[in-house]
Design an enzyme around this catalytic site. Structure first.
Site, PDB file in Angstrom:
ATOM      1  N   THR A   1      41.301  -8.985 -37.711  1.00 20.70           N
ATOM      2  CA  THR A   1      42.470  -8.838 -37.067  1.00 20.70           C
ATOM      3  C   THR A   1      42.490  -9.209 -35.532  1.00 20.70           C
ATOM      4  O   THR A   1      41.342  -8.748 -35.094  1.00 20.70           O
ATOM      5  CB  THR A   1      42.639  -7.198 -37.290  1.00 20.70           C
ATOM      6  OG1 THR A   1      42.771  -6.811 -38.632  1.00 20.70           O
ATOM      7  CG2 THR A   1      44.175  -6.800 -36.935  1.00 20.70           C
TER       8      THR A   1
ATOM      9  N   CYS B   1      10.150 -12.723 -18.305  1.00 20.17           N
ATOM     10  CA  CYS B   1       8.560 -12.499 -19.193  1.00 20.17           C
ATOM     11  C   CYS B   1       8.761 -12.502 -20.529  1.00 20.17           C
ATOM     12  O   CYS B   1       9.604 -11.543 -20.710  1.00 20.17           O
ATOM     13  CB  CYS B   1       8.084 -11.236 -18.303  1.00 20.17           C
ATOM     14  SG  CYS B   1       6.596 -10.623 -18.726  1.00 20.17           S
TER      15      CYS B   1
END
Length: 390
Positions: free
Chosen positions: A231, A321
């Site tokens: 939708t 990292c």
């Protein structure tokens, strides 16, 4: 100072989002609310299409920018790969795009990376030189979110049109910051992120030029041109259109204001912090006015971000990292940035809500943070000792 990660939503857009989130509107319903909803949706499509200079029936709204990008690239590949297997792109595209293209390589695609210079710029002539009769698609970002490089999109698109190559452009960081008129630029597929110009999160927009055929990823029957199922997200679509409308009205003021702030920040930092460099193009037409990526040497980018965060200033760090192993970004590798400069980089990104007072406060805090971190840096102390001995 981290507006490229996410931007605050305009109040007017947020109010519309809230309203349409509460009401049970569906453009497919034939009752009065459905008819009203369909008119609202059509109005929003008209508004957004005028924002980038296209037709409303050339737009598909998805559940986010990455869904728009996947639909554009993978949808085109699925529909057209029998015509050719060769795809061109640059090594500094956003990482998920490169991962998607690697996936297509496993499905038979042949991938060629266009070379970039030290500022991340692609020479459009390389498209002509590296294309083959098998080339069906070229993927090139408009603005690089890490170092701010603005590519020569019009020239690249025109070369692709001349050689009958579809041109996909990742406009995630261009919409709302660079004037876009698709009537004047022969882009085949363009992905836009409304949140980058103060629209809602969780919605993406894909422009599909008339005549370009793509395969649905999530079939949608008669919704979103049959290319994306579910939708319609009325709340987000209407809010995105409102953000586009507001951005159009304030565009000149916005560009002048942020351009002034960008220049102010760089001039103050470069005058106050020794051994600091600007990564990417110099300030000017080849660099996004929203972006500053800098490297004050001898201190880590992560340390700068965390230290600033403790003082209420939000930045983004260049290095990431992963599994405790520090590594530089693929963008820095591609442009050949020195390892130490890459590891010390931070990104400063601005938005329409940024104020002069915030800029002044940021500068005072950031310059102080860099000074303090360098006082604790062994590398900086060795550098000063060597310099003094000379």
């Amino acid at each position: 100072m981290d507006h490229q990660s996410v931007s605050p939503v305009f109040k007017e857009a947020l109010e519309l989002f809230y309203h349409y989130s509460l009401e049970p509107f569906s453009p497919l319903s034939i009752h009065q609310l459905g008819i009203q909803s369909k008119k609202t949706l059509e109005s929003a499509l008209e508004s957004f299409s005028s924002f980038i200079g296209c037709s409303p029936d050339e737009l598909v709204f998805t559940g986010g920018i990455w869904e728009a990008i996947i639909l554009g690239i993978e949808g085109f590949w699925r529909k057209n790969s029998l015509r050719g297997k060769h795809i061109l792109t640059s090594p500094i595209e956003q990482k998920p795009i490169l991962l998607l293209l690697d996936k297509l390589k496993r499905e038979g695609a042949q991938l060629t990376l266009l070379p970039v210079d030290k500022e991340g710029m692609v020479d459009p002539k390389a498209i002509e030189e590296l294309s083959t009769p098998q080339t069906i698609l070229c993927c090139l970002q408009w603005v690089n979110p890490e170092i701010g490089t603005i590519q020569k999109i019009k020239e690249a698109a025109e070369i692709c049109e001349k050689k009958s190559i579809a041109f996909f452009c990742d406009g995630s960081y261009a919409g709302g910051w660079i004037p876009i008129d698709l009537k004047k630029i022969p882009i085949s597929l363009l992905a836009i992120n409304p949140n980058q110009f103060n629209g809602p999160k969780g919605i993406g927009v894909l422009y599909i030029r008339q005549g370009i055929e793509i395969e649905p990823i999530i079939p949608g029957l008669n919704k979103e041109l049959g290319l994306w199922g579910g939708t319609e997200n009325m709340a987000s679509i209407v809010a995105a259109a409102k953000a586009a409308e507001i951005t159009t009205k304030i565009f000149k003021e916005k560009i002048e204001k942020i351009g002034y702030f960008q220049k102010l920040i760089w001039e103050r930092i470069s005058a106050s912090i020794p051994m600091v460099s600007l990564n990417g193009p110099q300030l000017g037409p080849n660099r996004s006015i929203q972006n500053l990526n800098i490297s004050p040497e001898f201190i880590g980018g992560e340390a700068q971000v965390l230290s600033c965060d403790m003082k209420g200033v939000l930045l983004s760090s260049g290095p990431s990292c992963v599994q405790k192993n520090l590594r530089i970004s693929h963008v820095f590798k591609a442009v050949g940035l020195e390892y130490q400069k890459a590891m010390s980089s931070v990104r400063i990104s601005l938005g329409i809500t940024t104020t002069k007072e915030e800029i002044e406060r940021f500068l005072d805090i950031y310059i102080g943070v860099v000074t303090k971190l360098r006082e604790m840096s062994i590398g900086w102390k060795k550098f000063l000792s060597k310099k003094n001995s000379e």
